[in-house]
Design an enzyme around this catalytic site. Structure first.
Site, PDB file in Angstrom:
ATOM      1  N   SER A 149      -3.370  -7.477   3.065  1.00 24.26           N
ATOM      2  CA  SER A 149      -3.711  -7.325   4.436  1.00 24.26           C
ATOM      3  C   SER A 149      -4.087  -8.478   4.997  1.00 24.26           C
ATOM      4  O   SER A 149      -4.052  -8.854   6.342  1.00 24.26           O
ATOM      5  CB  SER A 149      -4.494  -6.181   4.614  1.00 24.26           C
ATOM      6  N   HIS A 201       0.879  -1.295   0.099  1.00 27.54           N
ATOM      7  CA  HIS A 201      -0.245  -0.097  -0.057  1.00 27.54           C
ATOM      8  C   HIS A 201       0.919   1.228  -0.054  1.00 27.54           C
ATOM      9  O   HIS A 201       0.588   2.168  -0.846  1.00 27.54           O
ATOM     10  CB  HIS A 201      -0.862   0.184   1.365  1.00 27.54           C
ATOM     11  N   ARG A 226      -1.551  -6.296  -8.142  1.00 28.38           N
ATOM     12  CA  ARG A 226      -0.623  -7.017  -8.145  1.00 28.38           C
ATOM     13  C   ARG A 226      -0.504  -8.095  -9.083  1.00 28.38           C
ATOM     14  O   ARG A 226       0.410  -8.816  -9.440  1.00 28.38           O
ATOM     15  CB  ARG A 226      -0.440  -7.717  -6.595  1.00 28.38           C
ATOM     16  N   LYS A 264     -15.514  -7.973   4.586  1.00 30.87           N
ATOM     17  CA  LYS A 264     -14.135  -8.477   5.389  1.00 30.87           C
ATOM     18  C   LYS A 264     -14.223  -8.468   6.921  1.00 30.87           C
ATOM     19  O   LYS A 264     -14.963  -7.503   7.194  1.00 30.87           O
ATOM     20  CB  LYS A 264     -13.068  -7.699   5.044  1.00 30.87           C
TER      21      LYS A 264
HETATM   22  O1  PNS Z   1      -9.042  -2.799   0.499  1.00 31.70           O
HETATM   23  P1  PNS Z   1     -10.138  -3.363  -0.116  1.00 31.70           P
HETATM   24  O2  PNS Z   1     -11.270  -4.100   0.831  1.00 31.70           O
HETATM   25  O3  PNS Z   1      -9.972  -4.242  -1.392  1.00 31.70           O
HETATM   26  O4  PNS Z   1     -11.149  -2.079  -0.771  1.00 31.70           O
HETATM   27  C1  PNS Z   1     -12.286  -2.271  -1.539  1.00 31.70           C
HETATM   28  C2  PNS Z   1     -13.053  -0.925  -1.322  1.00 31.70           C
HETATM   29  C3  PNS Z   1     -13.384  -0.316   0.036  1.00 31.70           C
HETATM   30  C4  PNS Z   1     -12.337   0.127  -2.230  1.00 31.70           C
HETATM   31  C5  PNS Z   1     -14.561  -1.185  -1.857  1.00 31.70           C
HETATM   32  O5  PNS Z   1     -14.958  -1.959  -1.271  1.00 31.70           O
HETATM   33  C6  PNS Z   1     -15.183  -0.022  -2.145  1.00 31.70           C
HETATM   34  O6  PNS Z   1     -14.928   0.951  -2.918  1.00 31.70           O
HETATM   35  N1  PNS Z   1     -16.172   0.420  -1.283  1.00 31.70           N
HETATM   36  C7  PNS Z   1     -17.085   1.508  -1.456  1.00 31.70           C
HETATM   37  C8  PNS Z   1     -18.605   1.474  -1.572  1.00 31.70           C
HETATM   38  C9  PNS Z   1     -18.962   1.534  -3.105  1.00 31.70           C
HETATM   39  O7  PNS Z   1     -18.867   2.782  -3.328  1.00 31.70           O
HETATM   40  N2  PNS Z   1     -19.405   0.604  -3.792  1.00 31.70           N
HETATM   41  C10 PNS Z   1     -20.144   0.864  -4.993  1.00 31.70           C
HETATM   42  C11 PNS Z   1     -18.861   0.994  -6.224  1.00 31.70           C
HETATM   43  S1  PNS Z   1     -17.846  -0.355  -6.367  1.00 31.70           S
END
Ligand code: PNS
Length: 162
Positions: A132, A18, A95, A42
């Site tokens: 993570s 990150h 990745r 998660k």
């Molecule tokens: O580190 P992660 O858990 O892969 O991050 C995922 C994250 C938080 C970026 C994703 O779940 C997200 O964008 N959540 C926001 C909810 C949202 O806007 N959803 C609709 C469009 S995808």
């Protein structure tokens, strides 16, 4: 034009992978927001506020230059945050092909919803295996996560007995 980008994620906890993406993104945009978002899919290890603090400490200790704000978002869509702060770009680290498959639909939906583009950055291959979830598992079983996370995180996760 003042370009604002957002690096969203669970950051539970922030890893060296990150941090690498944050550093690269900070060099590409005028202002970078690192946004801790709760991912209901998660099981969390750290409270959101703790994740924010550890990211701030890690950025400071790594002397990453640039205008970087670390904050969290829990209400509504990710693109609502982008619209609120005037950010036009999301930045994600990629990745592997698995990341591409996971991120592509979200990138398309975020562009459909609000015209927010997603930029994928290729991180340092040295961190390609770091996630993570792996760090959470190693830490929860008492293992050493020092090779995978910033020093501030390793110190925080260190078992009390050692
Ligand atoms: O580190 P992660 O858990 O892969 O991050 C995922 C994250 C938080 C970026 C994703 O779940 C997200 O964008 N959540 C926001 C909810 C949202 O806007 N959803 C609709 C469009 S995808």
């Amino acid at each position: 034009m003042h370009r604002i980008a957002v690096v969203p994620g669970s950051f539970d906890p922030v890893t060296l992978g990150h941090l690498d993406v944050i550093e690269r993104a900070a060099g590409l945009f005028d202002e970078l927001h690192v946004l801790v978002v709760h991912n209901p899919g998660k099981t969390a290890l750290l409270p959101i506020a703790q994740r924010v603090t550890l990211i701030e400490q890690s950025i400071r200790e790594a002397n990453i230059p640039g205008t970087i704000l670390v904050t969290s978002w829990s209400v509504g869509l990710l693109v609502d945050y982008c619209t609120d702060v005037g950010a036009s770009v999301l930045v994600k680290g990629i990745r592997s092909q698995i990341d591409v498959a996971y991120e592509t639909p979200m990138a398309i939906v975020n562009r459909d919803l609000a015209g927010v583009e997603t930029v994928f950055l290729l991180p340092n291959p040295a961190h390609a295996h770091v996630s993570s979830s792996l760090v959470r598992q190693v830490a929860s079983l008492g293992g050493d996560v020092t090779p995978y996370v910033p020093a501030a995180v390793a110190k925080f996760l260190k078992p009390a007995a050692s």
